[in-house]
Scaffold this active site. Structure first.
Site: not given
Ligand code: DQA
Length: 145
Positions: A10-11, A18, A23, A74, A77, A98, A100-101, A107, A111
């Site tokens: 998501p997102n 964003r 990011y 990725n 959330a 796994e 993450h950017l 953080r 998270r």
């Molecule tokens: C994320 C880190 C997550 O905590 C966050 O909710 C995201 C992006 C990252 O790529 O840094 O949506 O996965």
């Protein structure tokens, strides 16, 4: 030929606009291009997908079984909340990384928990868009062991 699924939650469709201070300015389309360029050089195939919906991500993981050799996830959330995604990864018995950017451990506290990490072979975070290439390299090396 080694086939790797790169799955985004998501997102992440909003990357580029964003919270760029967190990011970066690279869009998801740019990241897909980076991944496909890597695939061409590496002699692998990369399937790239994104969904904002937990069930659709579960479906994509199920569909990877028998089609893909590994999954880079990725989960956004959902990383921090989704037992369903954790179970899906465990169910298909494919190696998963796994990704993450951002450096999620630097953080907010919420998270720091990851359901995905419990079933992943490893974790890459904090390297921005370049993390996708690092994860692809790591998956290729893992699969050729
Ligand atoms: C994320 C880190 C997550 O905590 C966050 O909710 C995201 C992006 C990252 O790529 O840094 O949506 O996965």
């Amino acid at each position: 030929m080694t086939a790797i699924l790169v799955l985004n939650g998501p997102n992440l469709n909003l990357l580029g606009t964003r919270q760029p201070e967190v990011y970066g300015y690279t869009t998801l389309a740019d990241i897909e291009t980076m991944c496909q360029d890597w695939a061409e050089t590496a002699g692998c195939t990369v399937s790239f997908a994104q969904s904002n919906h937990e069930g659709a991500l579960v479906d994509a993981i199920h569909a990877a079984k028998g089609q893909q050799d590994g999954i880079i996830l990725n989960a956004g959330a959902y990383t921090h909340t989704s037992i369903a995604l954790m179970d899906a990864i465990a169910s298909v018995e494919l190696p998963a990384i796994e990704l993450h950017l951002s450096n999620v451990h630097a953080r907010e506290e919420f998270r720091h928990n990851s359901y995905i990490a419990k079933v992943a072979i490893g974790l890459i975070c904090g390297f921005g868009a370049h993390g996708y290439v690092l994860a692809l390299e790591a998956m290729k090396a893992h699969l050729s062991r």
